[in-house]
Design a protein around this motif. Structure first.
Motif, PDB file in Angstrom:
ATOM      1  N   ILE A  58      10.602   1.129  -1.866  1.00 43.53           N
ATOM      2  CA  ILE A  58      10.010  -0.211  -1.894  1.00 43.53           C
ATOM      3  C   ILE A  58       8.623  -0.157  -2.525  1.00 43.53           C
ATOM      4  O   ILE A  58       8.300  -0.979  -3.391  1.00 43.53           O
ATOM      5  N   LYS A  59       7.802   0.780  -2.095  1.00 43.81           N
ATOM      6  CA  LYS A  59       6.441   0.888  -2.638  1.00 43.81           C
ATOM      7  C   LYS A  59       6.480   1.149  -4.145  1.00 43.81           C
ATOM      8  O   LYS A  59       5.717   0.542  -4.895  1.00 43.81           O
ATOM      9  N   THR A  60       7.354   2.024  -4.585  1.00 52.27           N
ATOM     10  CA  THR A  60       7.462   2.335  -6.013  1.00 52.27           C
ATOM     11  C   THR A  60       7.880   1.107  -6.802  1.00 52.27           C
ATOM     12  O   THR A  60       7.255   0.757  -7.812  1.00 52.27           O
ATOM     13  N   ASP A  61       8.932   0.444  -6.351  1.00 48.36           N
ATOM     14  CA  ASP A  61       9.420  -0.717  -7.087  1.00 48.36           C
ATOM     15  C   ASP A  61       8.461  -1.896  -6.980  1.00 48.36           C
ATOM     16  O   ASP A  61       8.314  -2.653  -7.942  1.00 48.36           O
ATOM     17  N   ALA A  62       7.814  -2.070  -5.862  1.00 51.22           N
ATOM     18  CA  ALA A  62       6.821  -3.134  -5.729  1.00 51.22           C
ATOM     19  C   ALA A  62       5.716  -2.934  -6.768  1.00 51.22           C
ATOM     20  O   ALA A  62       5.270  -3.898  -7.403  1.00 51.22           O
ATOM     21  N   GLY A  63       5.296  -1.705  -6.959  1.00 53.62           N
ATOM     22  CA  GLY A  63       4.282  -1.409  -7.970  1.00 53.62           C
ATOM     23  C   GLY A  63       4.736  -1.778  -9.373  1.00 53.62           C
ATOM     24  O   GLY A  63       3.949  -2.289 -10.181  1.00 53.62           O
ATOM     25  N   LYS A  64       5.993  -1.553  -9.674  1.00 57.06           N
ATOM     26  CA  LYS A  64       6.545  -1.914 -10.993  1.00 57.06           C
ATOM     27  C   LYS A  64       6.475  -3.416 -11.235  1.00 57.06           C
ATOM     28  O   LYS A  64       6.339  -3.862 -12.371  1.00 57.06           O
ATOM     29  N   PHE A  65       6.592  -4.189 -10.156  1.00 52.56           N
ATOM     30  CA  PHE A  65       6.616  -5.646 -10.269  1.00 52.56           C
ATOM     31  C   PHE A  65       5.279  -6.285  -9.893  1.00 52.56           C
ATOM     32  O   PHE A  65       5.192  -7.496  -9.694  1.00 52.56           O
ATOM     33  N   ASP A  66       4.225  -5.460  -9.777  1.00 49.22           N
ATOM     34  CA  ASP A  66       2.887  -5.934  -9.412  1.00 49.22           C
ATOM     35  C   ASP A  66       2.860  -6.664  -8.078  1.00 49.22           C
ATOM     36  O   ASP A  66       2.153  -7.661  -7.905  1.00 49.22           O
ATOM     37  N   VAL A  67       3.640  -6.178  -7.127  1.00 46.15           N
ATOM     38  CA  VAL A  67       3.642  -6.723  -5.772  1.00 46.15           C
ATOM     39  C   VAL A  67       2.763  -5.808  -4.924  1.00 46.15           C
ATOM     40  O   VAL A  67       3.018  -4.612  -4.839  1.00 46.15           O
ATOM     41  N   GLU A  68       1.732  -6.386  -4.347  1.00 46.80           N
ATOM     42  CA  GLU A  68       0.797  -5.604  -3.545  1.00 46.80           C
ATOM     43  C   GLU A  68       1.295  -5.497  -2.108  1.00 46.80           C
ATOM     44  O   GLU A  68       1.655  -6.499  -1.483  1.00 46.80           O
ATOM     45  N   ILE A  69       1.309  -4.281  -1.601  1.00 49.07           N
ATOM     46  CA  ILE A  69       1.680  -4.034  -0.203  1.00 49.07           C
ATOM     47  C   ILE A  69       0.489  -3.346   0.449  1.00 49.07           C
ATOM     48  O   ILE A  69       0.080  -2.275   0.008  1.00 49.07           O
ATOM     49  N   SER A  70      -0.053  -3.966   1.481  1.00 46.79           N
ATOM     50  CA  SER A  70      -1.267  -3.434   2.089  1.00 46.79           C
ATOM     51  C   SER A  70      -0.996  -2.231   2.991  1.00 46.79           C
ATOM     52  O   SER A  70      -1.836  -1.344   3.115  1.00 46.79           O
ATOM     53  N   GLU A  71       0.184  -2.197   3.616  1.00 48.68           N
ATOM     54  CA  GLU A  71       0.512  -1.086   4.516  1.00 48.68           C
ATOM     55  C   GLU A  71       0.810   0.179   3.703  1.00 48.68           C
ATOM     56  O   GLU A  71       1.512   0.131   2.708  1.00 48.68           O
ATOM     57  N   LYS A  72       0.274   1.279   4.165  1.00 46.86           N
ATOM     58  CA  LYS A  72       0.551   2.557   3.505  1.00 46.86           C
ATOM     59  C   LYS A  72       1.847   3.171   4.028  1.00 46.86           C
ATOM     60  O   LYS A  72       2.488   3.959   3.354  1.00 46.86           O
ATOM     61  N   ASP A  73       2.240   2.794   5.238  1.00 44.66           N
ATOM     62  CA  ASP A  73       3.416   3.351   5.892  1.00 44.66           C
ATOM     63  C   ASP A  73       4.119   2.216   6.637  1.00 44.66           C
ATOM     64  O   ASP A  73       3.463   1.310   7.138  1.00 44.66           O
ATOM     65  N   TRP A  74       5.416   2.275   6.717  1.00 44.61           N
ATOM     66  CA  TRP A  74       6.170   1.214   7.394  1.00 44.61           C
ATOM     67  C   TRP A  74       5.816   1.100   8.867  1.00 44.61           C
ATOM     68  O   TRP A  74       5.975   0.043   9.470  1.00 44.61           O
ATOM     69  N   ARG A  75       5.308   2.180   9.437  1.00 37.67           N
ATOM     70  CA  ARG A  75       4.935   2.152  10.857  1.00 37.67           C
ATOM     71  C   ARG A  75       3.721   1.263  11.134  1.00 37.67           C
ATOM     72  O   ARG A  75       3.443   0.917  12.273  1.00 37.67           O
ATOM     73  N   GLU A  76       2.992   0.917  10.078  1.00 35.69           N
ATOM     74  CA  GLU A  76       1.812   0.049  10.200  1.00 35.69           C
ATOM     75  C   GLU A  76       2.201  -1.429  10.280  1.00 35.69           C
ATOM     76  O   GLU A  76       1.367  -2.270  10.583  1.00 35.69           O
ATOM     77  N   MET A  77       3.435  -1.737   9.980  1.00 36.70           N
ATOM     78  CA  MET A  77       3.846  -3.135   9.930  1.00 36.70           C
ATOM     79  C   MET A  77       3.817  -3.747  11.326  1.00 36.70           C
ATOM     80  O   MET A  77       4.256  -3.145  12.292  1.00 36.70           O
ATOM     81  N   GLY A  78       3.280  -4.946  11.394  1.00 37.90           N
ATOM     82  CA  GLY A  78       3.246  -5.663  12.659  1.00 37.90           C
ATOM     83  C   GLY A  78       2.196  -5.172  13.632  1.00 37.90           C
ATOM     84  O   GLY A  78       2.199  -5.555  14.784  1.00 37.90           O
ATOM     85  N   THR A  79       1.291  -4.324  13.152  1.00 39.87           N
ATOM     86  CA  THR A  79       0.229  -3.849  14.061  1.00 39.87           C
ATOM     87  C   THR A  79      -1.080  -4.472  13.717  1.00 39.87           C
ATOM     88  O   THR A  79      -1.275  -5.044  12.707  1.00 39.87           O
TER      89      THR A  79
END
Length: 79
Positions: A58-79
């Motif tokens: 997801i992180k790799t493909d998001a980068g290809k499409f210029d989609v910014e993801i703030s979490e570095k790891d999925w475990r950070e989601m929802g915290t």
């Protein structure tokens, strides 16, 4: 979100999905990448190792499409 028809989805190779074995969360465009992040925790019956690998895709493909993801790891989601 850009919808994939059943026919188009069946044409995708497994590498086109965040969770390739389950064929869950296609990563074909920016909309799909954002959706994969939003629905990440909803994917059932996968191991933490599979989640780690899916997150990398997801992180790799998001980068290809210029989609910014703030979490570095999925475990950070929802915290």
């Amino acid at each position: 979100m850009a919808e994939l028809s059943t026919k188009d989805r069946e044409k995708l190779d497994k590498g086109s999905f965040a969770f390739p074995e389950q064929e869950k969360e296609p990563l074909e465009n920016a909309s799909h990448a954002r959706n994969a992040v939003a629905r990440f925790s909803q994917v059932k019956d996968v191991t933490d190792e599979e989640r780690d690998e899916a997150w990398k895709r997801i992180k790799t493909d998001a980068g290809k499409f210029d989609v910014e993801i703030s979490e570095k790891d999925w475990r950070e989601m929802g915290t």
